[in-house]
Design a protein around this motif. Structure first.
Motif, PDB file in Angstrom:
ATOM      1  N   PHE A 172       0.831  -1.200   0.000  1.00 38.70           N
ATOM      2  CA  PHE A 172       0.000   0.000   0.000  1.00 38.70           C
ATOM      3  C   PHE A 172       0.871   1.257   0.000  1.00 38.70           C
ATOM      4  O   PHE A 172       0.651   2.186  -0.773  1.00 38.70           O
ATOM      5  N   TYR A 175       2.578   1.699  -3.543  1.00 37.83           N
ATOM      6  CA  TYR A 175       1.798   1.933  -4.768  1.00 37.83           C
ATOM      7  C   TYR A 175       0.574   2.818  -4.579  1.00 37.83           C
ATOM      8  O   TYR A 175      -0.051   3.203  -5.546  1.00 37.83           O
ATOM      9  N   GLN A 176       0.257   3.133  -3.324  1.00 40.55           N
ATOM     10  CA  GLN A 176      -0.962   3.916  -3.117  1.00 40.55           C
ATOM     11  C   GLN A 176      -0.719   5.215  -2.371  1.00 40.55           C
ATOM     12  O   GLN A 176      -1.655   5.963  -2.116  1.00 40.55           O
ATOM     13  N   THR A 177       0.525   5.485  -1.987  1.00 41.45           N
ATOM     14  CA  THR A 177       0.768   6.754  -1.300  1.00 41.45           C
ATOM     15  C   THR A 177       1.799   7.577  -2.061  1.00 41.45           C
ATOM     16  O   THR A 177       2.566   7.054  -2.864  1.00 41.45           O
ATOM     17  N   ALA A 178       1.774   8.869  -1.785  1.00 38.89           N
ATOM     18  CA  ALA A 178       2.717   9.773  -2.429  1.00 38.89           C
ATOM     19  C   ALA A 178       4.146   9.419  -2.038  1.00 38.89           C
ATOM     20  O   ALA A 178       5.057   9.453  -2.869  1.00 38.89           O
ATOM     21  N   LEU A 181       5.375   6.628  -4.195  1.00 45.10           N
ATOM     22  CA  LEU A 181       5.646   7.093  -5.555  1.00 45.10           C
ATOM     23  C   LEU A 181       6.997   7.803  -5.597  1.00 45.10           C
ATOM     24  O   LEU A 181       7.817   7.589  -6.495  1.00 45.10           O
ATOM     25  N   ARG A 182       7.234   8.650  -4.596  1.00 39.38           N
ATOM     26  CA  ARG A 182       8.490   9.411  -4.562  1.00 39.38           C
ATOM     27  C   ARG A 182       9.680   8.490  -4.370  1.00 39.38           C
ATOM     28  O   ARG A 182      10.711   8.645  -5.013  1.00 39.38           O
ATOM     29  N   ARG A 184       9.950   5.361  -5.212  1.00 39.73           N
ATOM     30  CA  ARG A 184      10.220   4.616  -6.444  1.00 39.73           C
ATOM     31  C   ARG A 184      10.839   5.524  -7.501  1.00 39.73           C
ATOM     32  O   ARG A 184      11.729   5.127  -8.240  1.00 39.73           O
ATOM     33  N   ALA A 185      10.347   6.751  -7.573  1.00 40.16           N
ATOM     34  CA  ALA A 185      10.874   7.683  -8.569  1.00 40.16           C
ATOM     35  C   ALA A 185      12.347   7.967  -8.301  1.00 40.16           C
ATOM     36  O   ALA A 185      13.169   7.964  -9.220  1.00 40.16           O
ATOM     37  N   GLU A 188      14.460   4.997  -9.328  1.00 41.00           N
ATOM     38  CA  GLU A 188      14.586   4.729 -10.755  1.00 41.00           C
ATOM     39  C   GLU A 188      15.376   5.813 -11.476  1.00 41.00           C
ATOM     40  O   GLU A 188      16.230   5.534 -12.297  1.00 41.00           O
ATOM     41  N   TYR A 189      15.066   7.064 -11.206  1.00 43.15           N
ATOM     42  CA  TYR A 189      15.773   8.140 -11.891  1.00 43.15           C
ATOM     43  C   TYR A 189      15.771   9.379 -11.006  1.00 43.15           C
ATOM     44  O   TYR A 189      14.888  10.240 -11.103  1.00 43.15           O
ATOM     45  N   PRO A 191      17.422  12.226 -10.867  1.00 49.31           N
ATOM     46  CA  PRO A 191      17.345  13.600 -11.364  1.00 49.31           C
ATOM     47  C   PRO A 191      15.905  14.068 -11.619  1.00 49.31           C
ATOM     48  O   PRO A 191      15.585  15.239 -11.422  1.00 49.31           O
ATOM     49  N   ALA A 192      15.047  13.134 -12.047  1.00 53.23           N
ATOM     50  CA  ALA A 192      13.651  13.511 -12.294  1.00 53.23           C
ATOM     51  C   ALA A 192      12.982  13.922 -10.991  1.00 53.23           C
ATOM     52  O   ALA A 192      12.278  14.933 -10.921  1.00 53.23           O
ATOM     53  N   ALA A 193      13.212  13.140  -9.949  1.00 49.15           N
ATOM     54  CA  ALA A 193      12.614  13.473  -8.662  1.00 49.15           C
ATOM     55  C   ALA A 193      13.165  14.797  -8.163  1.00 49.15           C
ATOM     56  O   ALA A 193      12.420  15.650  -7.668  1.00 49.15           O
ATOM     57  N   ILE A 198      11.803  17.049  -5.103  1.00 46.79           N
ATOM     58  CA  ILE A 198      11.941  16.025  -4.066  1.00 46.79           C
ATOM     59  C   ILE A 198      13.419  15.834  -3.784  1.00 46.79           C
ATOM     60  O   ILE A 198      14.221  15.810  -4.711  1.00 46.79           O
TER      61      ILE A 198
END
Ligand SMILES: Nc1ncnc2c1ncn2[C@@H]1O[C@H](COP(=O)(O)OP(=O)(O)OP(=O)(O)O)[C@@H](O)[C@H]1O
Ligand SMILES: [Mg+2]
Lengths: 319, 516
Positions: A172, A175-178, A181-182, A184-185, A188-189, A191-193, A198
């Motif tokens: 949860f 995959y279901q909270t901000a 998401l942050r 995982r971001a 994975e990458y 610089p994007a975050a 972030i």
């Protein structure tokens, strides 16, 4: 062969699998969070070991749950140390992890000797406590399957059941909270975050500290339920097997749970098989999880290669 | 003018740790609800100035005012809060996340603890519609075309309510059609009161979209013009300090023997779908063969096959007298193939290695750079320095990591390395994308020189004027098939090529075969 089958397809074996799986699974969940945030945590082993000893020593003088909390705090502290050296001082995360493992291996023996007054092997001298069992004897009342269910499910620790909830909770969170998401971001990458405002370092520190807490729970279950008390090197490579489970489980909570269950089953097999087949050396069976981990790592590396290749191509094929 | 400017930058200076003075007393006044362009050579300091505005870099001195109020921009988060958004020269998107997730990342809609994904999908969809930036909010970012990825970047900024939008070389990665769509979107933004800062190297684009232009050179502002009063010649003179004609003197010369023959080659793209379909042609020594194609019609895959990065599914490739079908990159390179790849950052450079290491990467397995198996670093530095000077790479030293170079200078490193290897066959994919006009002139001349020296060159470019200026012969690909071939492009126009590229016309097979 039939002997083997009746052993494996039995409620007691199922009980044993759950018992061996839980410490692995908890550590693997910890490994998962760190890995997804982009910091490979090879210190799961050391974190489990340190937490196990802390919980044993503290629970000798306080209630079991204070022992458990103390273990968790120890794990989180080690996670924070990793974060500090890796993120603030720029040390390589794998090196920091191995440093923590080495420190934990030696440090636990030293502290154990201090706490027991000289015993460098076990904590038998300490009246440490265990996590209470949850009795589900009412299951036995169910007609037909009741007896089997009771034998398989009744008598696990509170923490075992909490682990089931944790798997769902971590899914949860991811995959279901901000926050998930942050996390995982960042993994994975980054610089994007970072461009989205972030702080990658903050998310990685969070990943490592939570990772420490979960690995610690694994260590606590080991020393306060699976075995009562601490023995030197009692984690016996579970932290590394957990890392294998993270990769084999495709870095998703459900997959990780299944992978941990698989490794747990091998461990349980390693306990029953030597009694059935005296000709097979127990060491051989004990080595299965490590071999599977190795294979999992190879598969993972190949898949990661494919993925990046596809990713590069995906972004570029469109140009 | 009475109303304060939307943005004022006052005497901004910035020296990087390496010692490069990237900005020197730069001042910039940007009027609200307009497009303000910044132009300048590679390494002039454009991106640095924008990174300062977005809080990624801190200036050594100077002030920034928004609507007349001084502000401190200490981080991207602060810039976002102040209503500034930026789309980077190199995108910053998370490939495995959806469009909507990428857009809301960092400012997620929530219901209590829970990430409200349906709301994210909805608001991103609405935003896309309102600003004329069509994109599917549920699509995975890694799978959509670059033009759409760029829209996602713009939506990210708009979602955070950006009033000032920085676009750093947004057109460098786009096809001409996508550029037109981007310009429509930019006009829409301006009509809704947004202010756009726009960086590009192609002056026709700058003249078409901007209201005002600031010219930078060597870290300083050397001119401020109203677009209505500006001409391409004047801008070039300001940027480069001399006239650049972009006319290549094409000496007539003798074409030599066939260097590379491609027979019936087919190949799949990364999604394993057919991308190149039964293509045959030859390239001869001393000629530049241009491939004209709309992006995504197989030209990238074809060049990857020729450079050894991709295996063909059918067909035969011969180099000289040898069948080289299926050879590895390394063997092809040893056989004299050089390649300027399209995505130079991912495939042309080791970003964290130094300029010197990147420059010589292809030659370090043999003397004079290796001596009895040991690298001769002073020879390597000398060789790299020579190339840096020859190609005008702007850097303080050849010993700094390549990723501290400006975008265009990174490209020059790849081009210098590949051209200097004296190849028999040179594959040049979009060789002037993202580099400044002075360097473009230099690359054009270098390609012509390589051709005159006897190299066979295969050139692709989204810029048809580049193809027409350089190519001795042109073939056209459409949907992976060779649909036309022109043995003498001298009197071709971009429109002629266009009809074939779009698949509206096709030459008879016999005519194609004769010319290709
Ligand atoms: N992180 C860094 N560290 C050190 N030097 C840098 C760094 N980033 C840029 N530079 C240097 O600062 C100068 C200006 O670079 P900048 O990226 O601002 O140029 P630019 O005008 O955007 O060029 P381009 O058109 O090629 O993108 C260059 O000489 C570059 O080498
Ligand atoms: Mg730039």
């Amino acid at each position: 062969m039939t002997e083997l089958l009746t052993t494996i397809i039995s409620a007691t074996f199922f009980f044993a699998v759950i018992r061996t799986t839980v410490p692995l699974l908890l550590a693997a969940l910890g490994g998962l969070l760190a890995e997804l945030s982009g910091a490979l945590n090879v210190a799961l082993e050391g974190m489990m070991l340190s937490a196990a000893l802390t919980a044993v020593i503290v629970s000798a003088s306080y209630p079991w749950w204070i022992g458990l909390l103390a273990g968790v705090l120890a794990g989180m502290a080690l996670g924070a140390v990793m974060a500090l050296f890796h993120l603030r001082f720029g040390a390589d995360v794998v090196l920091v992890g191995f440093a923590i493992n080495l420190m934990a291996a030696g440090g636990t023996v030293f502290i154990l000797a201090q706490a027991t007054g000289g015993d460098r092997g076990t904590s038998l001298a300490l009246p440490s406590k265990s996590i209470p069992r949850l009795s589900l004897s009412w299951l036995g009342a169910i007609p037909g399957v009741g007896g089997t269910l009771e034998a398989a499910l009744s008598g696990h620790s509170y923490l075992t059941w909490a682990t089931v909830i944790l798997v769902a909770g971590i899914w949860f969170m991811l995959y279901q909270t901000a926050t998930g998401l942050r996390l995982r971001a960042v993994g994975e990458y980054a610089p994007a975050a970072a461009a989205a405002g972030i702080s990658p370092d903050q998310m990685r520190a969070l990943g490592l500290i939570l990772s420490g807490a979960l690995a610690a729970l694994g260590g606590v279950q080991l020393a306060m339920f699976n075995y009562i008390g601490f023995t030197r090197d009692m984690t016996a490579g579970r932290g590394f097997i957990a890392l294998g489970a993270v990769l084999l489980g495709a870095r998703r909570p459900g997959g990780v749970a299944i992978a941990a269950l698989l490794f747990g089953a091998f461990e349980a097999l390693a306990i029953v098989l030597p009694a059935l087949y005296t000709s097979i050396p127990g060491e051989l069976i004990h080595s299965i999880p490590f071999v599977v981990t190795l294979v999992a790592l190879v598969i993972y590396a190949r898949r990661a290669q494919l993925l990046t290749r596809r990713r590069v191509a995906g972004v570029e094929g469109a140009t | 003018m009475d109303a304060p400017f939307a943005l004022e930058m006052r005497d901004i200076s910035k020296r990087y740790p390496g010692g490069t003075l990237a900005n020197a007393d730069v001042s910039l006044d940007v009027a609200a609800a307009g497009v303000h362009a910044i132009v300048g050579e590679n390494g002039a300091g454009k991106s640095t100035l924008m990174k300062i505005l977005y809080g990624i870099e801190q200036p050594d001195s100077g002030a920034i005012l928004l609507d007349g109020t001084p502000v401190q921009i200490s981080s991207p988060a602060r810039a976002i809060a102040l209503g500034i958004g930026m789309v980077f020269q190199h995108f910053s998107l998370v490939p495995s996340l959806s469009v909507a997730e990428n857009v809301v990342l960092g400012a997620e809609p929530r219901r209590g603890l829970v990430l409200d994904l349906p709301a994210a999908l909805r608001s991103v969809g609405e935003l896309a519609e309102r600003f004329g930036l069509p994109v599917d909010p549920a699509a995975t970012v890694g799978t959509i075309p670059v033009g759409q990825q760029q829209r996602v970047e713009i939506l990210k900024a708009l979602y955070r309510n950006a009033q000032i939008l920085i676009l750093d070389e947004p057109t460098a990665v786009l096809t001409p059609q996508e550029v037109a769509e981007l310009f429509t979107a930019i006009r829409g933004l301006v009509a809704r009161g947004r202010t756009v800062l726009f960086i590009a190297h192609k002056l026709p684009e700058v003249l078409a979209i901007s209201d005002a232009i600031t010219v930078m050179r060597g870290g300083r502002v050397v001119g401020n013009l109203r677009t209505a009063d500006a001409t391409a010649e004047e801008l070039t003179r300001l940027m480069v300090g001399r006239d650049v004609s972009l006319q290549v003197a094409r000496t007539s010369h003798a074409v030599g023997p066939v260097v590379c023959a491609i027979e019936g080659v087919s190949a799949n793209n990364s999604a394993q779908l057919p991308a190149v379909n039964d293509v045959s042609f030859v390239v001869r020594s001393g000629e530049i063969l241009g491939i004209a194609a709309v992006e995504g019609n197989g030209q990238s895959e074809l060049l990857e096959v020729l450079s050894g990065l991709r295996q063909p599914t059918a067909g035969r490739i011969t180099l000289g007298a040898e069948d080289v079908t299926g050879w590895s990159v390394r063997h092809l390179r040893q056989a004299g193939v050089a390649s300027i790849p399209e995505d130079r950052l991912a495939r042309g450079l080791a970003a964290e290695a130094t300029i010197a290491e990147n420059m010589v990467a292809e030659r370090i397995d043999r003397p004079p750079l290796v001596n009895r198996g040991i690298l001769d670093w002073s020879a390597i530095r000398r060789a790299a320095t020579e190339l840096v000077n020859a190609y005008g790479v702007r850097t303080s030293s050849v010993q700094v990591p390549v990723d501290t170079l400006s975008g265009g200078n990174m490209q020059k490193v790849v081009i210098a390395r590949e051209l200097s290897s004296q190849p028999k066959l040179l594959l040049a994919a979009q060789p002037t994308r993202g580099i400044d006009i002075g360097a473009t002139e230099f690359v054009w001349q270098s390609l012509i020189q390589a051709r005159n020296r006897g190299a066979a060159i295969i050139l692709t470019s989204a810029d048809l004027t580049e193809l027409l200026a350089l190519a001795d012969r042109i073939i056209v690909l459409s949907k992976g098939r060779l649909v036309a071939a022109f043995p003498d492009p001298a009197n071709l126009t971009p429109e002629d090529l266009g009809t074939y590229m779009l698949g509206a016309r096709e030459q008879p097979a016999a005519e194609r075969a004769m010319a290709s």
